[in-house]
Write a protein that holds these residues in place. Structure first.
Motif, PDB file in Angstrom:
ATOM      1  N   MET A  94       0.843  -1.201   0.000  1.00 55.33           N
ATOM      2  CA  MET A  94       0.000   0.000   0.000  1.00 55.33           C
ATOM      3  C   MET A  94       0.872   1.242   0.000  1.00 55.33           C
ATOM      4  O   MET A  94       1.875   1.309   0.700  1.00 55.33           O
ATOM      5  N   THR A  95       0.487   2.246  -0.780  1.00 53.49           N
ATOM      6  CA  THR A  95       1.208   3.507  -0.823  1.00 53.49           C
ATOM      7  C   THR A  95       0.720   4.412   0.295  1.00 53.49           C
ATOM      8  O   THR A  95      -0.117   4.054   1.099  1.00 53.49           O
ATOM      9  N   GLN A  96       1.263   5.624   0.353  1.00 55.27           N
ATOM     10  CA  GLN A  96       0.868   6.570   1.379  1.00 55.27           C
ATOM     11  C   GLN A  96      -0.592   6.975   1.221  1.00 55.27           C
ATOM     12  O   GLN A  96      -1.171   6.893   0.147  1.00 55.27           O
ATOM     13  N   SER A  97      -1.164   7.449   2.308  1.00 54.63           N
ATOM     14  CA  SER A  97      -2.571   7.820   2.307  1.00 54.63           C
ATOM     15  C   SER A  97      -2.817   9.132   1.581  1.00 54.63           C
ATOM     16  O   SER A  97      -1.915   9.942   1.368  1.00 54.63           O
ATOM     17  N   ILE A  98      -4.089   9.331   1.226  1.00 59.68           N
ATOM     18  CA  ILE A  98      -4.557  10.613   0.726  1.00 59.68           C
ATOM     19  C   ILE A  98      -5.041  11.410   1.927  1.00 59.68           C
ATOM     20  O   ILE A  98      -5.883  10.941   2.695  1.00 59.68           O
ATOM     21  N   VAL A  99      -4.512  12.600   2.116  1.00 57.38           N
ATOM     22  CA  VAL A  99      -4.851  13.440   3.260  1.00 57.38           C
ATOM     23  C   VAL A  99      -6.009  14.353   2.884  1.00 57.38           C
ATOM     24  O   VAL A  99      -5.991  14.982   1.823  1.00 57.38           O
ATOM     25  N   VAL A 100      -7.016  14.430   3.753  1.00 58.07           N
ATOM     26  CA  VAL A 100      -8.197  15.246   3.489  1.00 58.07           C
ATOM     27  C   VAL A 100      -8.446  16.176   4.671  1.00 58.07           C
ATOM     28  O   VAL A 100      -8.553  15.718   5.813  1.00 58.07           O
ATOM     29  N   GLY A 101      -8.564  17.468   4.391  1.00 55.05           N
ATOM     30  CA  GLY A 101      -8.929  18.422   5.430  1.00 55.05           C
ATOM     31  C   GLY A 101     -10.439  18.563   5.493  1.00 55.05           C
ATOM     32  O   GLY A 101     -11.084  18.829   4.476  1.00 55.05           O
ATOM     33  N   ILE A 102     -11.035  18.363   6.671  1.00 55.56           N
ATOM     34  CA  ILE A 102     -12.486  18.465   6.812  1.00 55.56           C
ATOM     35  C   ILE A 102     -12.837  19.468   7.915  1.00 55.56           C
ATOM     36  O   ILE A 102     -12.067  19.682   8.846  1.00 55.56           O
ATOM     37  N   ASP A 103     -14.021  20.086   7.768  1.00 54.25           N
ATOM     38  CA  ASP A 103     -14.468  21.061   8.762  1.00 54.25           C
ATOM     39  C   ASP A 103     -15.977  21.010   8.995  1.00 54.25           C
ATOM     40  O   ASP A 103     -16.551  21.914   9.599  1.00 54.25           O
ATOM     41  N   GLY A 104     -16.619  19.976   8.487  1.00 46.96           N
ATOM     42  CA  GLY A 104     -18.055  19.828   8.707  1.00 46.96           C
ATOM     43  C   GLY A 104     -18.925  20.462   7.642  1.00 46.96           C
ATOM     44  O   GLY A 104     -20.147  20.328   7.696  1.00 46.96           O
ATOM     45  N   THR A 105     -18.340  21.140   6.661  1.00 48.24           N
ATOM     46  CA  THR A 105     -19.123  21.773   5.603  1.00 48.24           C
ATOM     47  C   THR A 105     -19.435  20.753   4.503  1.00 48.24           C
ATOM     48  O   THR A 105     -18.796  19.706   4.402  1.00 48.24           O
ATOM     49  N   ALA A 106     -20.406  21.112   3.659  1.00 47.78           N
ATOM     50  CA  ALA A 106     -20.778  20.224   2.556  1.00 47.78           C
ATOM     51  C   ALA A 106     -19.614  20.017   1.596  1.00 47.78           C
ATOM     52  O   ALA A 106     -19.403  18.915   1.081  1.00 47.78           O
ATOM     53  N   GLN A 107     -18.849  21.076   1.340  1.00 42.89           N
ATOM     54  CA  GLN A 107     -17.735  20.936   0.418  1.00 42.89           C
ATOM     55  C   GLN A 107     -16.626  20.060   0.999  1.00 42.89           C
ATOM     56  O   GLN A 107     -15.968  19.310   0.258  1.00 42.89           O
ATOM     57  N   ALA A 108     -16.408  20.120   2.300  1.00 45.16           N
ATOM     58  CA  ALA A 108     -15.417  19.248   2.922  1.00 45.16           C
ATOM     59  C   ALA A 108     -15.875  17.794   2.888  1.00 45.16           C
ATOM     60  O   ALA A 108     -15.072  16.876   2.678  1.00 45.16           O
ATOM     61  N   ASN A 109     -17.175  17.571   3.094  1.00 42.06           N
ATOM     62  CA  ASN A 109     -17.705  16.220   2.970  1.00 42.06           C
ATOM     63  C   ASN A 109     -17.519  15.682   1.561  1.00 42.06           C
ATOM     64  O   ASN A 109     -17.194  14.507   1.362  1.00 42.06           O
ATOM     65  N   ALA A 110     -17.749  16.554   0.562  1.00 38.84           N
ATOM     66  CA  ALA A 110     -17.548  16.151  -0.829  1.00 38.84           C
ATOM     67  C   ALA A 110     -16.083  15.805  -1.081  1.00 38.84           C
ATOM     68  O   ALA A 110     -15.775  14.846  -1.804  1.00 38.84           O
ATOM     69  N   ALA A 111     -15.185  16.587  -0.490  1.00 39.27           N
ATOM     70  CA  ALA A 111     -13.759  16.306  -0.647  1.00 39.27           C
ATOM     71  C   ALA A 111     -13.404  14.948  -0.057  1.00 39.27           C
ATOM     72  O   ALA A 111     -12.627  14.186  -0.640  1.00 39.27           O
TER      73      ALA A 111
END
Length: 284
Positions: A1-18
């Protein structure tokens, strides 16, 4: 397995989509997702203690809830979480170094206007040394549309083309390589001159673009790649050329100036106006 994909979230709809986009991308890559939430550091004062005590459980719950949502969609997907305390910009930039890709949400302006990229997103985009993808709330799933990549025919960046071809190969789609040729100043003297200029410059540049793409066609034999020359402002024309693209790929030079890192006018235009998710790939 390669390194993970990092995702910044903040509870908004766009962060959920990300987060959802990153999960689909991780499945294609055979890797995992690392969810992070970055907040401003709390001031050291008694007044902030109650806020800190209420905010941290909320952030931890947000991370846990989002992770569970991703695991429900993809039961075999490894998902990890972390609460960052260094502040949004330094926290996200540092977290990105542990992964192959950083994914952030970006608020859509509505209609065809594209993204509203906030100060944090723009600052991170100019500072991070990993590819960054911005995703709107309407673009939560990986699309099978072609990958459109902006190419500088005079100073091509292999890392940008490799990223674009790799993404197209994983999706089973093609690559549209676009180069925008600026008109010379005298072209503004009359619209009748534009077709003549196009006829003079386009074939030669298209042959040059084809030559740039040939090594990547050979490496990614499953990817159908086309070269296209457009006449006009690079940022505006690249946005127009995205059409039904599933992903738009743009390069960003990693140079630094006295004013700090920046992303360049072309990348800036695409980040603000592309309707598809945008990958910003740093290169020398």
């Amino acid at each position: 397995m390669t390194q993970s994909i990092v995702v910044g979230i903040d509870g908004t709809a766009q962060a959920n989509a990300a987060a959802e986009w990153a999960a689909d991308e991780a499945v294609l890559r055979g890797t995992g997702v690392h969810l992070v939430h970055a907040r401003e550091p709390w001031p050291e004062s008694v007044a902030s203690l109650a806020a800190r005590e209420s905010q941290e459980p909320w952030a931890e719950e947000l991370l846990a809830r989002t992770a569970e949502t991703l695991r429900t969609r993809h039961p075999e997907l490894p998902v990890t979480t972390r609460l960052l305390t260094a502040g949004p910009v330094p926290g996200l930039v540092a977290a990105a170094e542990a992964g192959d890709l950083l994914v952030l949400g970006s608020r859509a302006l509505g209609g065809v206007a594209g993204y509203l990229v906030g100060s944090v997103g723009l600052t991170v985009a100019g500072a991070v040394d990993r590819p960054l993808v911005l995703v709107r709330a309407l673009d939560s799933s990986v699309s099978d549309g072609p990958v459109t990549v902006g190419v500088d025919a005079e100073q091509p960046a292999d890392v940008v083309l490799e990223f674009a071809f790799g993404e197209a190969s994983r999706r089973g789609t093609g690559v549209n390589a676009v180069y925008a040729q600026q008109l010379p100043p005298y072209a503004g003297l009359g619209p009748a001159m534009v077709p003549d200029i196009r006829a003079a410059v386009t074939p030669e540049i298209e042959r040059s673009l084809d030559g740039l793409l040939d090594p990547w066609r050979a490496k990614f034999s499953d990817v159908d790649a086309t070269a296209r020359v457009v006449i006009g402002s690079a940022g505006a024309e690249l946005v127009q050329a995205t059409g039904d693209a599933g992903l738009v790929v743009v390069g960003r030079r990693t140079r630094r100036s006295a004013l700090g890192a920046h992303i360049g006018s072309v990348a800036h235009a695409v980040l603000h106006h592309s309707r598809a998710p945008v990958a910003l790939v740093p290169h020398d």
